[in-house]
Design a protein around this motif. Sequence first.
Motif, PDB file in Angstrom:
ATOM      1  N   SER A 135       0.829  -1.206   0.000  1.00 46.11           N
ATOM      2  CA  SER A 135       0.000   0.000   0.000  1.00 46.11           C
ATOM      3  C   SER A 135       0.861   1.254   0.000  1.00 46.11           C
ATOM      4  CB  SER A 135      -0.933  -0.003   1.223  1.00 46.11           C
ATOM      5  OG  SER A 135      -1.847  -1.074   1.154  1.00 46.11           O
ATOM      6  N   HIS A 136       1.949   1.241   0.770  1.00 44.66           N
ATOM      7  CA  HIS A 136       2.864   2.384   0.784  1.00 44.66           C
ATOM      8  C   HIS A 136       3.548   2.576  -0.568  1.00 44.66           C
ATOM      9  CE1 HIS A 136       2.912   4.064   4.806  1.00 44.66           C
ATOM     10  NE2 HIS A 136       2.799   2.844   5.315  1.00 44.66           N
ATOM     11  N   LEU A 137       3.735   1.492  -1.303  1.00 41.86           N
ATOM     12  CA  LEU A 137       4.378   1.569  -2.617  1.00 41.86           C
ATOM     13  C   LEU A 137       3.383   1.879  -3.728  1.00 41.86           C
ATOM     14  CD1 LEU A 137       6.826  -1.471  -2.303  1.00 41.86           C
ATOM     15  CD2 LEU A 137       7.413   0.955  -2.237  1.00 41.86           C
ATOM     16  N   ARG A 138       2.160   2.233  -3.359  1.00 37.48           N
ATOM     17  CA  ARG A 138       1.117   2.634  -4.306  1.00 37.48           C
ATOM     18  C   ARG A 138       0.694   1.498  -5.237  1.00 37.48           C
ATOM     19  NH1 ARG A 138       0.850   6.030  -0.937  1.00 37.48           N
ATOM     20  NH2 ARG A 138       1.230   8.262  -1.188  1.00 37.48           N
ATOM     21  N   VAL A 139       0.784   0.256  -4.747  1.00 41.43           N
ATOM     22  CA  VAL A 139       0.229  -0.865  -5.496  1.00 41.43           C
ATOM     23  C   VAL A 139      -1.293  -0.730  -5.463  1.00 41.43           C
ATOM     24  CG1 VAL A 139       0.008  -3.377  -5.585  1.00 41.43           C
ATOM     25  CG2 VAL A 139       2.187  -2.337  -4.976  1.00 41.43           C
ATOM     26  N   PRO A 140      -1.998  -0.964  -6.583  1.00 39.45           N
ATOM     27  CA  PRO A 140      -3.470  -0.827  -6.575  1.00 39.45           C
ATOM     28  C   PRO A 140      -4.109  -1.616  -5.442  1.00 39.45           C
ATOM     29  CG  PRO A 140      -2.673  -1.131  -8.816  1.00 39.45           C
ATOM     30  CD  PRO A 140      -1.476  -1.297  -7.925  1.00 39.45           C
ATOM     31  N   MET A 207     -17.700  -7.093   6.340  1.00 35.41           N
ATOM     32  CA  MET A 207     -16.803  -5.944   6.165  1.00 35.41           C
ATOM     33  C   MET A 207     -17.590  -4.664   5.920  1.00 35.41           C
ATOM     34  SD  MET A 207     -13.827  -7.739   3.850  1.00 35.41           S
ATOM     35  CE  MET A 207     -12.930  -6.221   3.654  1.00 35.41           C
ATOM     36  N   LYS A 208     -18.666  -4.750   5.137  1.00 33.50           N
ATOM     37  CA  LYS A 208     -19.480  -3.562   4.879  1.00 33.50           C
ATOM     38  C   LYS A 208     -20.164  -3.087   6.157  1.00 33.50           C
ATOM     39  CE  LYS A 208     -20.368  -4.297  -0.035  1.00 33.50           C
ATOM     40  NZ  LYS A 208     -21.406  -4.544  -1.081  1.00 33.50           N
ATOM     41  N   CYS A 209     -20.559  -4.022   7.011  1.00 33.86           N
ATOM     42  CA  CYS A 209     -21.156  -3.631   8.288  1.00 33.86           C
ATOM     43  C   CYS A 209     -20.160  -2.895   9.178  1.00 33.86           C
ATOM     44  CB  CYS A 209     -21.691  -4.864   9.022  1.00 33.86           C
ATOM     45  SG  CYS A 209     -23.195  -5.562   8.307  1.00 33.86           S
ATOM     46  N   ARG A 210     -18.891  -3.132   8.969  1.00 36.01           N
ATOM     47  CA  ARG A 210     -17.841  -2.464   9.746  1.00 36.01           C
ATOM     48  C   ARG A 210     -17.304  -1.223   9.049  1.00 36.01           C
ATOM     49  NH1 ARG A 210     -18.157  -7.653  10.909  1.00 36.01           N
ATOM     50  NH2 ARG A 210     -17.576  -8.441  12.969  1.00 36.01           N
ATOM     51  N   PHE A 216      -8.118  -0.254   2.928  1.00 33.97           N
ATOM     52  CA  PHE A 216      -7.780  -0.327   4.342  1.00 33.97           C
ATOM     53  C   PHE A 216      -7.070   0.973   4.744  1.00 33.97           C
ATOM     54  CE2 PHE A 216      -7.559  -5.019   3.360  1.00 33.97           C
ATOM     55  CZ  PHE A 216      -8.745  -5.318   4.005  1.00 33.97           C
ATOM     56  N   TYR A 217      -7.410   1.463   5.897  1.00 34.80           N
ATOM     57  CA  TYR A 217      -6.757   2.670   6.404  1.00 34.80           C
ATOM     58  C   TYR A 217      -5.489   2.276   7.143  1.00 34.80           C
ATOM     59  CZ  TYR A 217     -11.203   4.863   5.309  1.00 34.80           C
ATOM     60  OH  TYR A 217     -12.326   5.310   4.651  1.00 34.80           O
ATOM     61  N   LEU A 218      -4.405   2.957   6.824  1.00 29.87           N
ATOM     62  CA  LEU A 218      -3.107   2.665   7.421  1.00 29.87           C
ATOM     63  C   LEU A 218      -2.921   3.525   8.663  1.00 29.87           C
ATOM     64  CD1 LEU A 218      -0.936   2.534   4.169  1.00 29.87           C
ATOM     65  CD2 LEU A 218      -2.050   0.655   5.382  1.00 29.87           C
ATOM     66  N   LEU A 219      -2.823   2.857   9.803  1.00 29.57           N
ATOM     67  CA  LEU A 219      -2.633   3.575  11.059  1.00 29.57           C
ATOM     68  C   LEU A 219      -1.161   3.772  11.379  1.00 29.57           C
ATOM     69  CD1 LEU A 219      -5.383   1.822  13.217  1.00 29.57           C
ATOM     70  CD2 LEU A 219      -5.563   3.913  11.855  1.00 29.57           C
ATOM     71  N   ASP A 220      -0.312   2.840  10.975  1.00 32.33           N
ATOM     72  CA  ASP A 220       1.131   2.941  11.196  1.00 32.33           C
ATOM     73  C   ASP A 220       1.817   3.159   9.857  1.00 32.33           C
ATOM     74  OD1 ASP A 220       0.816   2.389  13.934  1.00 32.33           O
ATOM     75  OD2 ASP A 220       0.680   0.244  13.479  1.00 32.33           O
ATOM     76  N   HIS A 221       2.981   3.761   9.906  1.00 31.42           N
ATOM     77  CA  HIS A 221       3.699   4.069   8.675  1.00 31.42           C
ATOM     78  C   HIS A 221       5.163   3.669   8.824  1.00 31.42           C
ATOM     79  CE1 HIS A 221       0.310   6.333   7.003  1.00 31.42           C
ATOM     80  NE2 HIS A 221       0.157   6.830   8.216  1.00 31.42           N
ATOM     81  N   PHE A 222       5.729   3.171   7.712  1.00 36.21           N
ATOM     82  CA  PHE A 222       7.151   2.834   7.696  1.00 36.21           C
ATOM     83  C   PHE A 222       7.967   4.113   7.529  1.00 36.21           C
ATOM     84  CE2 PHE A 222       5.173  -1.064   5.840  1.00 36.21           C
ATOM     85  CZ  PHE A 222       5.440  -1.897   6.892  1.00 36.21           C
ATOM     86  N   HIS A 223       9.186   4.048   8.009  1.00 39.72           N
ATOM     87  CA  HIS A 223      10.081   5.196   7.903  1.00 39.72           C
ATOM     88  C   HIS A 223      11.447   4.714   7.431  1.00 39.72           C
ATOM     89  CE1 HIS A 223       7.198   7.846   9.902  1.00 39.72           C
ATOM     90  NE2 HIS A 223       7.033   6.890  10.811  1.00 39.72           N
TER      91      HIS A 223
END
Length: 248
Positions: A135-140, A207-210, A216-223
């Motif tokens: 996801s960080h690498l902008r893969v679809p 999943m739709k109920c949630r 997916f939302y990314l809460l943590d990020h690589f550095h």
Amino acid sequence: MHHVPKNSGPLLDRIDPRSRILAALAFSLLAAVTNRPVAVLAALALAVLCTVMSGLRFGAVLRRMAPVNVFMFLLIALAPLGSGGREVGSLGPLHYGEEGLRFALTIAIKGNAIVLMLVALLGSLEINTVGHAMSHLRVPDKLTHLLLFTIRYLDVLRREYGRLDAAMRLRGFHPRVNMHTYRTFGHLIGMLLVRSLDRSERVVAAMKCRGFRGHFYLLDHFHFSRRDVPFALAAVFALTALAWLEWL
């Protein structure tokens, strides 16, 4: 659960997963197009070195390499038959050609090098970490979700197959080479597909109920930190040297 500090463990485990994925992808593409013997052997040596640095157990690496080398063994045994070049052996009326043998060995070495490098760089990463890095690498998003859900539900499908197989055997089924066996396995596969579709619909509804809205939302990020700089420089140097051996 005991927490392992990031500064401990194998060296590669401290590297940013994004750097490891990019390095594995670049090496795989470069190794796939190499043909000169010195470049092919250099790629294999580099993969072995990274495997040693990864800290993976030797037995685990051999188990992961076994399916690949079964195919490579068949390739080496069959590809040289009837090929051109100097004859190096024979099997009845068929002859082993030097050109075909060299081609098969090149493919086998390149295949082992690529798989070894993938195991070394990505084998110790959890699947969630791989998806996070993608996801960080902008893969679809669709490709990332496909990977994550496939890995997540392979074991579920395996357990479902085990239950259906056990039910058949409890009813006295014994596989044989006849139409009844073929028909039974066809029904088994059909039932597995039907149950998989039903489960997928329930998963989507949950999943739709949630609040799932397609990503997916990314809460943590690589550095990218200072410890990643030597790895990046070493990867660029190694790939450049490999390209130099092939083309210069």
